[in-house]
Design an enzyme around this catalytic site. Structure first.
Site, mmCIF file in Angstrom:
data_model
loop_
_atom_site.group_PDB
_atom_site.id
_atom_site.type_symbol
_atom_site.label_atom_id
_atom_site.label_comp_id
_atom_site.label_asym_id
_atom_site.label_seq_id
_atom_site.Cartn_x
_atom_site.Cartn_y
_atom_site.Cartn_z
ATOM 1 C CD GLU A 1 -3.296 -1.070 0.402
ATOM 2 O OE1 GLU A 1 -3.593 -0.017 0.301
ATOM 3 O OE2 GLU A 1 -3.571 -1.980 -0.463
ATOM 4 C CG HIS B 1 -3.517 2.670 4.471
ATOM 5 N ND1 HIS B 1 -4.028 3.449 3.652
ATOM 6 C CD2 HIS B 1 -3.412 1.422 3.742
ATOM 7 C CE1 HIS B 1 -4.379 2.819 2.629
ATOM 8 N NE2 HIS B 1 -3.833 1.553 2.449
ATOM 9 C CB CYS C 1 -4.446 10.214 2.465
ATOM 10 S SG CYS C 1 -4.811 8.786 3.900
#
Length: 445
Positions: A174, A250, A369
Site C-alpha cells: 500500500e 493503513h 493521504c
C-alpha cells in the site's frame, strides 16, 4: 550540499466521486454515493499545497488517474463505443462500474514507497509503485502511477524506478501509507520503518479478523531489498491487528513520523517497547522522541474519525516542526485539547495548522493521504521535472484549469455519461502539457 523533504500532493481528478468502495475504511463507507464537488475538492487540495509552499516547503503536484477506466472495462469483456461500454457496465455490473470510476488515486501516499539516496546502496532515490492488490479499484493504479513518477523523476543519474510488486495478495503493498522514515537530518542516513498487517506465508502469526490487513511483511521486505536498504537502516514493525479491526486500514491512520519524532497511538503496534529499543539503537546517539498518545487521551475511534495521525508532520525551513491537520481535529473537543497541550510540551512539535480538506476526508483520506514525501538533495531537486513544482504561476494556472474543466457537482449516476469521459480526457491531456509529463495515460499511448 543542502537537503530537504519535498511533498508531492495528488491533484484531485475531474471525476472525483464518493463510491464507498473501501471495506475497512470507515469514512469512505459512511459517505457512499453522496454528491461530490470535484471543483471544490481540487481547489481544497491546491489551497493546502499553496499554504505549504508559502511556509517555505518544496511542494510538487502529482497528476490524477483517468476515470472511468474504460480500458479496464474492455479487458473485462465490455465492447462497443466508449459510451456503450459505460452504459453496459453501469447497467449489468454496477459494482464493477463504480470500481473503475474510483477517485482513490488522489491519495498519493499510496502511490509508491520512496527511499532517499542517503539510505540506498547506490545513492539514488528509489521509487516502487504500490500494487494495491487488496482493492480492485486501487489495483488499477500502479502502471499509470509508475509512468507519472518516471516522468517527474526522469534523470537516471539520480532516480531509480522499480516495477510494482507481483499482483498477488501475498505481496500486497500500500505504499508510503505504511512506511515512514526517521533521521537526524534529511541528508543523513535514516531508519526506514516498514509497518505491515500480516505475514502472508505464516497463518499462525497474529492477523486481524474483521477487516483485511492490506500490507504484508513479505511485500515490505521485498521493497527494502529492491531499494538496496541495509539491515541496519531497516525496521519491520507489525501493526496491531486490533486497531485494523477498528478501521485503521493503513498505518498512517494511527502513526506518523518525521526526523527524530514518532507520533503514534498506544494501540498502534505489536511489541511496541521492543521496537522502540530497536529504533533507538539503530538511530544512534541522538534521542528519538516517542510521542505516545494514550487511549485515555484520544480513543482509537476519535483518531479514526478526525484523522489525528493522518496529519502531515513536517519540518519548516527554519527547523520548526509543525502538524498539518484537518479541521475535523479542531472540531473534536478531545483531539483539539490534546493538540493544544501537545505544542506546550517538551517535544520538537511546536505548532498545529488546520486545513479544510473535507472533500478528501469524506472519501476516507486526510492531509497525509494526499502527499508523497521525497527527501532530496539540492542536486536531486534540480533534476526533478520543474514543471511539477508548485509556484505562484503554476498555482494560478492549475486553478484556472480546474475552473475550466471540473464540474461543481457530480453524482455517482453522472459517471456513466460519455460526455463526462470526453471532458475528463480533454482536461487530462491539457494537464500533461501544463506539467510537461508527455504521454502517461492509456488514451494518449
Amino acid at each position: 550540499m543542502k537537503h530537504l523533504e519535498a511533498n508531492f500532493d495528488g491533484l484531485v481528478g475531474p471525476t472525483h466521486n464518493y463510491a464507498g468502495l473501501s471495506f475497512g475504511n470507515v469514512a469512505s463507507l459512511s459517505n457512499a454515493r453522496a454528491v461530490s464537488s470535484p471543483r471544490s475538492a481540487a481547489r481544497q487540495g491546491l489551497e493546502k499545497m499553496k499554504a505549504l509552499h508559502d511556509m517555505g516547503m518544496v511542494q510538487g503536484v502529482l497528476a490524477p488517474q483517468e476515470r472511468p477506466d474504460v480500458f479496464a472495462l474492455r479487458r473485462l469483456g465490455f465492447t462497443g463505443t466508449d459510451g456503450e461500454v459505460l452504459a453496459a457496465a453501469a447497467r449489468t455490473a454496477p459494482a464493477i462500474f463504480q470500481a473503475v470510476c474510483s477517485a482513490s488515486s488522489m491519495w498519493t501516499a499510496n502511490a509508491a514507497t520512496v527511499s532517499p539516496g542517503a539510505d540506498t546502496a547506490d545513492g539514488k532515490v528509489h521509487f516502487t509503485p504500490a500494487n494495491l492488490t487488496n482493492k480492485y479499484h486501487r489495483s488499477l493504479e500502479p502502471a499509470t502511477s509508475g509512468r507519472i513518477l518516471q516522468a517527474m523523476f526522469a534523470n537516471p543519474r539520480y532516480f531509480a524506478h522499480h516495477l510494482h510488486l507481483p499482483d498477488n495478495e501475498h505481496f500486497g503493498d500500500e505504499g508510503a501509507a505504511n512506511h515512514t522514515r526517521l533521521c537526524n537530518e534529511y541528508g543523513h542516513a535514516g531508519i526506514e520503518l516498514f509497518t505491515f498487517g500480516r505475514y502472508a506465508f505464516d497463518s499462525s502469526k497474529p492477523a486481524p479478523t474483521r477487516y483485511p490487513a492490506r500490507q504484508t511483511f513479505e511485500a515490505s521486505a521485498a521493497i527494502a531489498r529492491l531499494h538496496g536498504l541495509s539491515e541496519e537502516n531497516t525496521i519491520f514493525i507489525q501493526q496491531n491487528p486490533g486497531v485494523i479491526d477498528q478501521g485503521v486500514f493503513h498505518n498512517d491512520v494511527i502513526a506518523v513520523g518525521n526526523r527524530n519524532v514518532l507520533f503514534y497511538h498506544e494501540q498502534a503496534f505489536l511489541d511496541t517497547e521492543a521496537k522502540k529499543r530497536e529504533i533507538q539503537r539503530k538511530f544512534g546517539d541522538q534521542p528519538v522522541h516517542f510521542i505516545e498518545v494514550k487511549d485515555s487521551e484520544v480513543s482509537v475511534a476519535d483518531a479514526v474519525q478526525t484523522y489525528l495521525f493522518n496529519t502531515q508532520l513536517i519540518s519548516l525551513p527554519d527547523g520548526t516542526m509543525v502538524i498539518i491537520a484537518p479541521t475535523e481535529c479542531q472540531e473534536n473537543e478531545r483531539v483539539s485539547a490534546y493538540l493544544a497541550d501537545l505544542v506546550t510540551r517538551d517535544t520538537p512539535i511546536r505548532q498545529v495548522h488546520y486545513f479544510d480538506v473535507k472533500q478528501s476526508m469524506r472519501n476516507g483520506g486526510g492531509p497525509a493521504c494526499l502527499r508523497l514525501r521525497v527527501a532530496l538533495t539540492d542536486e536531486e531537486l534540480a533534476a526533478v521535472n520543474p514543471a511539477v513544482i508548485l509556484d505562484e504561476v503554476l498555482f494560478s494556472r492549475l486553478n484556472q484549469w480546474v475552473d475550466s474543466n471540473y464540474r461543481d457537482e457530480l453524482s455517482v449516476d453522472d459517471l456513466r455519461d460519455p460526455q463526462l469521459l470526453e471532458e475528463s480526457r480533454t482536461a487530462l491531456d491539457e494537464l500533461t502539457q501544463i506539467l510537461k509529463l508527455g504521454s502517461v495515460y492509456k488514451f494518449q499511448l
